[in-house]
Design an enzyme around this catalytic site. Structure first.
Site, PDB file in Angstrom:
ATOM      1  N   GLU A   1       3.046 -34.115 -52.171  1.00 26.48           N
ATOM      2  CA  GLU A   1       4.348 -34.681 -52.520  1.00 26.48           C
ATOM      3  C   GLU A   1       5.463 -33.661 -52.336  1.00 26.48           C
ATOM      4  O   GLU A   1       5.256 -32.466 -52.495  1.00 26.48           O
ATOM      5  CB  GLU A   1       4.339 -35.149 -53.981  1.00 26.48           C
ATOM      6  CG  GLU A   1       3.426 -36.346 -54.169  1.00 26.48           C
ATOM      7  CD  GLU A   1       3.481 -36.940 -55.574  1.00 26.48           C
ATOM      8  OE1 GLU A   1       3.584 -38.169 -55.673  1.00 26.48           O
ATOM      9  OE2 GLU A   1       3.408 -36.197 -56.564  1.00 26.48           O
TER      10      GLU A   1
ATOM     11  N   CYS B   1      12.327 -29.756 -53.139  1.00 25.16           N
ATOM     12  CA  CYS B   1      11.206 -29.075 -53.781  1.00 25.16           C
ATOM     13  C   CYS B   1       9.944 -29.373 -52.979  1.00 25.16           C
ATOM     14  O   CYS B   1       9.572 -30.529 -52.809  1.00 25.16           O
ATOM     15  CB  CYS B   1      11.076 -29.589 -55.217  1.00 25.16           C
ATOM     16  SG  CYS B   1       9.658 -28.926 -56.080  1.00 25.16           S
TER      17      CYS B   1
ATOM     18  N   CYS C   1      -2.706 -24.976 -65.646  1.00 26.33           N
ATOM     19  CA  CYS C   1      -1.765 -24.810 -66.757  1.00 26.33           C
ATOM     20  C   CYS C   1      -1.824 -26.106 -67.567  1.00 26.33           C
ATOM     21  O   CYS C   1      -1.773 -27.200 -67.008  1.00 26.33           O
ATOM     22  CB  CYS C   1      -0.349 -24.552 -66.232  1.00 26.33           C
ATOM     23  SG  CYS C   1      -0.244 -23.098 -65.190  1.00 26.33           S
TER      24      CYS C   1
ATOM     25  N   CYS D   1       0.757 -29.026 -67.122  1.00 33.76           N
ATOM     26  CA  CYS D   1       1.160 -29.408 -65.763  1.00 33.76           C
ATOM     27  C   CYS D   1       0.217 -30.475 -65.192  1.00 33.76           C
ATOM     28  O   CYS D   1      -1.000 -30.308 -65.208  1.00 33.76           O
ATOM     29  CB  CYS D   1       1.163 -28.177 -64.867  1.00 33.76           C
ATOM     30  SG  CYS D   1       1.608 -28.531 -63.164  1.00 33.76           S
TER      31      CYS D   1
ATOM     32  N   LEU E   1       7.066 -18.133 -66.748  1.00 37.39           N
ATOM     33  CA  LEU E   1       6.618 -17.302 -67.874  1.00 37.39           C
ATOM     34  C   LEU E   1       6.131 -18.176 -69.036  1.00 37.39           C
ATOM     35  O   LEU E   1       5.002 -18.058 -69.486  1.00 37.39           O
ATOM     36  CB  LEU E   1       7.776 -16.397 -68.317  1.00 37.39           C
ATOM     37  CG  LEU E   1       7.430 -15.404 -69.417  1.00 37.39           C
ATOM     38  CD1 LEU E   1       6.473 -14.337 -68.912  1.00 37.39           C
ATOM     39  CD2 LEU E   1       8.694 -14.763 -69.983  1.00 37.39           C
TER      40      LEU E   1
ATOM     41  N   ASN F   1       8.315 -32.320 -69.166  1.00 37.09           N
ATOM     42  CA  ASN F   1       8.191 -33.673 -68.621  1.00 37.09           C
ATOM     43  C   ASN F   1       6.792 -34.200 -68.888  1.00 37.09           C
ATOM     44  O   ASN F   1       5.818 -33.625 -68.415  1.00 37.09           O
ATOM     45  CB  ASN F   1       8.430 -33.652 -67.102  1.00 37.09           C
ATOM     46  CG  ASN F   1       9.817 -33.172 -66.775  1.00 37.09           C
ATOM     47  OD1 ASN F   1      10.809 -33.719 -67.255  1.00 37.09           O
ATOM     48  ND2 ASN F   1       9.912 -32.124 -65.973  1.00 37.09           N
TER      49      ASN F   1
HETATM   50  N1  SAH Z   1       2.491 -22.592 -59.361  1.00 35.60           N
HETATM   51  C1  SAH Z   1       3.872 -22.222 -59.253  1.00 35.60           C
HETATM   52  C2  SAH Z   1       4.679 -23.285 -58.560  1.00 35.60           C
HETATM   53  C3  SAH Z   1       4.825 -24.573 -59.317  1.00 35.60           C
HETATM   54  S1  SAH Z   1       6.458 -24.638 -59.891  1.00 35.60           S
HETATM   55  C4  SAH Z   1       4.414 -21.899 -60.628  1.00 35.60           C
HETATM   56  O1  SAH Z   1       3.711 -22.113 -61.596  1.00 35.60           O
HETATM   57  O2  SAH Z   1       5.513 -21.383 -60.734  1.00 35.60           O
HETATM   58  C5  SAH Z   1       6.472 -25.915 -61.029  1.00 35.60           C
HETATM   59  C6  SAH Z   1       7.210 -25.492 -62.273  1.00 35.60           C
HETATM   60  O3  SAH Z   1       7.214 -26.596 -63.210  1.00 35.60           O
HETATM   61  C7  SAH Z   1       6.524 -24.344 -62.966  1.00 35.60           C
HETATM   62  O4  SAH Z   1       7.447 -23.527 -63.607  1.00 35.60           O
HETATM   63  C8  SAH Z   1       5.703 -25.096 -63.963  1.00 35.60           C
HETATM   64  O5  SAH Z   1       5.261 -24.284 -64.991  1.00 35.60           O
HETATM   65  C9  SAH Z   1       6.661 -26.170 -64.428  1.00 35.60           C
HETATM   66  N2  SAH Z   1       6.001 -27.285 -65.073  1.00 35.60           N
HETATM   67  C10 SAH Z   1       4.709 -27.630 -64.984  1.00 35.60           C
HETATM   68  N3  SAH Z   1       4.450 -28.722 -65.715  1.00 35.60           N
HETATM   69  C11 SAH Z   1       5.605 -29.079 -66.282  1.00 35.60           C
HETATM   70  C12 SAH Z   1       5.991 -30.157 -67.121  1.00 35.60           C
HETATM   71  N4  SAH Z   1       5.126 -31.069 -67.503  1.00 35.60           N
HETATM   72  N5  SAH Z   1       7.288 -30.249 -67.501  1.00 35.60           N
HETATM   73  C13 SAH Z   1       8.177 -29.332 -67.067  1.00 35.60           C
HETATM   74  N6  SAH Z   1       7.880 -28.308 -66.258  1.00 35.60           N
HETATM   75  C14 SAH Z   1       6.607 -28.176 -65.872  1.00 35.60           C
END
Ligand code: SAH
Length: 355
Positions: free
Chosen positions: A97, A110, A121, A124, A224, A299
């Site tokens: 996507e 994006c 994570c 996520c 972070l 989200n």
């Molecule tokens: N793996 C990389 C690239 C993904 S970026 C990274 O972790 O940075 C996607 C971003 O959205 C990351 O900062 C991730 O932590 C954040 N993210 C993941 N799940 C989320 C959620 N449910 N709501 C808001 N942000 C989220």
């Protein structure tokens, strides 16, 4: 010989290929390569036949040699806020996507670096999809080409001002392809996105950060999400491998090379990482290297165990950081209704079992 796909070349390998395959003077190769490159990446022309700078005979030869086929869009979803999410079907059948986020004065695309993700994570959605594969650099760049084609983003009509590698996957676990894709995105004769128009986001693969500083050189965002190893480890298993102290050291180095602040991403999870104590700890951490923080609304997605922090609490948290003299912004969630917001991307692709 079999036809090659244009998007599998970078500029150097395109020159080599044309030199081997086109029977023309060697000194004309750079010019011919540049003409094709510009016509595709600058003008968005996907027909060799439109290459009017090429003599007819050369065009027909080129048509046999090179295809400009791109992956197809499987599904388009448009959010009530104007965000568009495209589900793209790759040549191998896997799906990925990418999301277009228009704002008043700019628009961000994006893009994804992997199908699925290894990181897991807890908050996520992509983390619930096992890693299927690393995207090739062509598959990464083609997300940009497909989006540009959809919104007619060529020449003077450019709408996409920024590109963020914040879609599915961990860019630094697909380092070489991300590096080449960024080179192609930056190329002045082609897509021409400045290094400061591109952001690579990492969950903190500390040992790749120094290389990225010298070889990729874009803005860096670090996911972070917690100010201490204890909390971070609970929500991001990758923290067992790379501790916050390592990340700070590497980010210090990155910002010294690229001469820009690192963006810290901090998704706010109710009762997990959103206390005032956490804000104070974050301030201490921010004092150690040039950075700013982007507080992200959590989200939700089907089946997730976390709740978002109330808006008011987010603002209070942000204020602690601002009062300490650092930049803290709150990232508005976009495209939630189409599962197009941060951390909501996921496709149905699964890893095929070895037979
Ligand atoms: N793996 C990389 C690239 C993904 S970026 C990274 O972790 O940075 C996607 C971003 O959205 C990351 O900062 C991730 O932590 C954040 N993210 C993941 N799940 C989320 C959620 N449910 N709501 C808001 N942000 C989220």
């Amino acid at each position: 010989m079999s036809q090659k796909n244009f998007f599998d070349f970078n500029f150097e390998s395109l020159k080599l290929f044309l030199n081997e395959e086109l029977n023309i003077e060697e000194k004309k190769i750079p010019m011919r390569s540049k003409q094709i490159w510009q016509s595709v990446y600058k003008k968005g022309s996907f027909e060799i036949n439109n290459l009017t700078t090429f003599p007819l005979e050369l065009r027909s030869k080129l048509e046999d040699l090179i295809s400009l086929q791109r992956p197809k869009i499987e599904k388009t979803q448009t959010s009530s806020d104007g965000t568009i999410k495209w589900l793209i079907k790759l040549f191998d059948g896997n799906e990925v996507e990418c999301v277009y986020i228009p704002e008043k004065t700019r628009a961000t695309l994006c893009i994804s670096s992997q199908v699925g993700c290894t990181l897991n994570c807890r908050f996520c959605h992509t983390g619930t999809q096992r890693l299927v594969k690393n995207l090739s650099f062509a598959e990464i760049v083609n997300q940009v080409m497909i989006a540009k084609e959809q919104i007619n983003d060529w020449d003077e009509q450019r709408k996409i001002t920024n590109i963020v590698l914040m879609g599915m996957g961990e860019p630094f676990y697909n380092y070489d392809n991300v590096k080449t894709a960024v080179e192609i995105l930056k190329d002045k004769e082609g897509l021409n996105y400045g290094a400061k128009k591109i952001t690579v986001s990492t969950a903190g693969i500390a040992n790749k950060i120094p290389e990225a500083a010298t070889e990729i050189g874009t803005y860096l965002a670090l996911s972070l999400h917690a100010p201490t190893d204890n909390i971070r480890e609970m929500i991001m298993p990758i923290n067992k491998k790379f501790k916050i102290k390592d990340l700070i050291e590497q980010c210090k180095y990155y910002s010294s090379v690229v001469k820009e602040k690192i963006t810290l991403e901090y998704v706010m999870l109710r009762g997990v990482n959103d206390s005032m104590e956490c804000a104070k700890q974050l301030v201490k951490l921010m004092a150690q290297f040039p950075c700013k923080v982007n507080l992200i609304e959590f989200n939700p997605w089907p089946g997730v165990q976390y709740l978002p922090t109330e808006r008011e609490e987010m603002e209070k948290f942000g204020k602690v950081i601002q009062d300490a003299g650092y930049v803290a912004t709150i990232r508005r969630s976009r495209g939630q209704d189409i599962l197009g917001a941060c951390g909501q991307l996921r496709t149905e692709s699964e890893k095929k079992k070895a037979l």
